[in-house]
Scaffold this motif. Sequence first.
Motif, PDB file in Angstrom:
ATOM      1  N   ILE A   6       0.874  -1.180   0.000  1.00  0.00           N
ATOM      2  CA  ILE A   6       0.000   0.000   0.000  1.00  0.00           C
ATOM      3  C   ILE A   6       0.906   1.223   0.000  1.00  0.00           C
ATOM      4  CG2 ILE A   6      -1.770   1.290   1.262  1.00  0.00           C
ATOM      5  CD1 ILE A   6      -2.785  -1.311   2.433  1.00  0.00           C
ATOM      6  N   ILE A   7       0.628   2.166  -0.874  1.00  0.00           N
ATOM      7  CA  ILE A   7       1.426   3.392  -0.913  1.00  0.00           C
ATOM      8  C   ILE A   7       0.645   4.487  -0.195  1.00  0.00           C
ATOM      9  CG2 ILE A   7       2.632   5.053  -2.383  1.00  0.00           C
ATOM     10  CD1 ILE A   7       2.697   2.813  -4.523  1.00  0.00           C
ATOM     11  N   GLY A   8       1.202   4.941   0.933  1.00  0.00           N
ATOM     12  CA  GLY A   8       0.577   6.010   1.710  1.00  0.00           C
ATOM     13  C   GLY A   8      -0.019   5.521   3.017  1.00  0.00           C
ATOM     14  N   ALA A   9       0.384   6.171   4.124  1.00  0.00           N
ATOM     15  CA  ALA A   9      -0.144   5.836   5.461  1.00  0.00           C
ATOM     16  C   ALA A   9      -1.078   6.924   5.969  1.00  0.00           C
ATOM     17  CB  ALA A   9       0.999   5.592   6.445  1.00  0.00           C
ATOM     18  N   GLY A  10      -1.885   7.492   5.056  1.00  0.00           N
ATOM     19  CA  GLY A  10      -2.998   8.335   5.485  1.00  0.00           C
ATOM     20  C   GLY A  10      -4.106   7.409   6.006  1.00  0.00           C
ATOM     21  N   GLU A  30       5.451   4.721   3.239  1.00  0.00           N
ATOM     22  CA  GLU A  30       5.038   6.099   3.532  1.00  0.00           C
ATOM     23  C   GLU A  30       6.252   7.014   3.381  1.00  0.00           C
ATOM     24  OE1 GLU A  30       2.295   8.059   4.226  1.00  0.00           O
ATOM     25  OE2 GLU A  30       3.826   9.625   4.337  1.00  0.00           O
ATOM     26  N   LYS A  31       6.048   8.115   2.660  1.00  0.00           N
ATOM     27  CA  LYS A  31       7.196   8.993   2.384  1.00  0.00           C
ATOM     28  C   LYS A  31       7.645   9.778   3.617  1.00  0.00           C
ATOM     29  CE  LYS A  31       4.562  12.891   0.598  1.00  0.00           C
ATOM     30  NZ  LYS A  31       4.320  13.842  -0.456  1.00  0.00           N
ATOM     31  N   SER A  32       6.753  10.001   4.568  1.00  0.00           N
ATOM     32  CA  SER A  32       7.140  10.821   5.724  1.00  0.00           C
ATOM     33  C   SER A  32       7.507   9.935   6.919  1.00  0.00           C
ATOM     34  CB  SER A  32       6.010  11.774   6.099  1.00  0.00           C
ATOM     35  OG  SER A  32       4.950  11.038   6.646  1.00  0.00           O
ATOM     36  N   LYS A  33       7.965  10.588   7.993  1.00  0.00           N
ATOM     37  CA  LYS A  33       8.388   9.799   9.157  1.00  0.00           C
ATOM     38  C   LYS A  33       7.207   9.401  10.043  1.00  0.00           C
ATOM     39  CE  LYS A  33      10.050  13.539  12.277  1.00  0.00           C
ATOM     40  NZ  LYS A  33       9.108  14.557  12.015  1.00  0.00           N
ATOM     41  N   SER A 158      -2.847   4.873  -2.285  1.00  0.00           N
ATOM     42  CA  SER A 158      -3.792   5.669  -1.475  1.00  0.00           C
ATOM     43  C   SER A 158      -3.375   7.134  -1.396  1.00  0.00           C
ATOM     44  CB  SER A 158      -3.912   5.076  -0.060  1.00  0.00           C
ATOM     45  OG  SER A 158      -2.807   5.452   0.735  1.00  0.00           O
ATOM     46  N   THR A 159      -2.596   7.573  -2.385  1.00  0.00           N
ATOM     47  CA  THR A 159      -2.148   8.966  -2.421  1.00  0.00           C
ATOM     48  C   THR A 159      -3.203   9.821  -3.126  1.00  0.00           C
ATOM     49  OG1 THR A 159      -1.161   8.873  -4.610  1.00  0.00           O
ATOM     50  CG2 THR A 159       0.193   8.042  -2.801  1.00  0.00           C
TER      51      THR A 159
END
Length: 329
Positions: A6-10, A30-33, A158-159
């Motif tokens: 899954i791309i994105g941890a929103g 997830e691109k952020s920390k 999920s971006t």
Amino acid sequence: MKNIAIIGAGLSGLVAARQLEHTANVTIFEKSKGVGGRIATRRSGPYSFDHGAQFFTPKTKLFKDFLQPFILEGHVKRWDGNFAEIINRAITLKRKWDDSPPHYVGAPSMNSFAKQVSVGVNIRHNILIKSVVRKDGLWQLSDSNEKLLGEYDWVIVSTPPYQALQLLPQFSSLGSELVTRKMQSCFSLMLGFSGDLSLPFDAALPLGEDISWVSVNSSKPDRGQAYCLLIHSTNDWADRHFNDDHNVVLEHLIEESSNILDRDLKSAAHKTLHGWRFANIVRQEGKDYFLDATHNLALCGDWYIKGRVEAAFTSGYKVGQAIETILSD
Ligand SMILES: Cc1cc2nc3c(=O)[nH]c(=O)nc-3n(C[C@H](O)[C@H](O)[C@H](O)COP(=O)(O)OP(=O)(O)OC[C@H]3O[C@@H](n4cnc5c(N)ncnc54)[C@H](O)[C@@H]3O)c2cc1C
């Protein structure tokens, strides 16, 4: 078990992952920390600002049921704020939020709700996915250094749509899915003060101005004592000014807000601005997610429904459920 990336941890990506956790091996990139995407909180010294989503008002039974354990454990609380509407710089409506409908926030911050949702989910942080390629019946993901991050049976993106378009430009089954969904921008102005401004509300909706939202962030539950204001520009104003010098934007929003609120906000001890390039989308028609069961590709996110926390939940839940059904057959 099948492997799913899954791309994105929103919220949509997190909820999809939770839905699939017993059926597949799921990894979120997830691109952020952190987690939570636009359900975000920024802290500076004693100040705390929810600079993305402000609150949520659950409507469906599905979302209400999902929230129940978080409410029981105190990670989500009611914000029974004093609300005002402002027209021509005068308060034209005042009411206290109550049961109709209850306004919920994460406690002690919006982002802590997302953190709780992420408990037990396998997340790889600080990885910006740059390429998603289908090869020999599997999906290959690579990062910005072209490092291969594994092969997966399914991929769920999920971006927001513009970012999904960068990843899947050539994927024909998507059709116009990604280009027709237009997300709008928003600026979040964060102001921290040494004392109380004694505003006659906790949250206000100014109409007909360049700003569309003011909240006393410190009036939300469990936020601490330091007095914090969170101000949002309108989406239209942010779209027109997104590439302007951010110092000029900050000064304009402070001046406009000072005039509307009749307070000198230049005196704030803390002043920062965040620009959300893809903040919001108006209500959409059609499906709550995209699924291509021939190529094992899915997309989800609030932008399939509306720019709301509940929409992100619904899209992530339903795409997870749909893939779960396919994998269980
Ligand atoms: C200023 C603002 C105010 C809002 N106010 C409210 C409100 O009051 N009430 C309400 O209900 N909703 C509100 N919303 C909307 C709400 O925040 C969103 O609907 C919801 O959080 C969207 O969740 P999502 O999972 O669909 O997307 P996102 O939260 O955007 O998640 C996408 C994730 O993907 C990650 N990502 C993107 N590209 C990549 C890549 N290439 N590689 C790896 N990771 C990547 C991002 O870092 C992000 O974590 C607001 C939003 C904003 C911006």
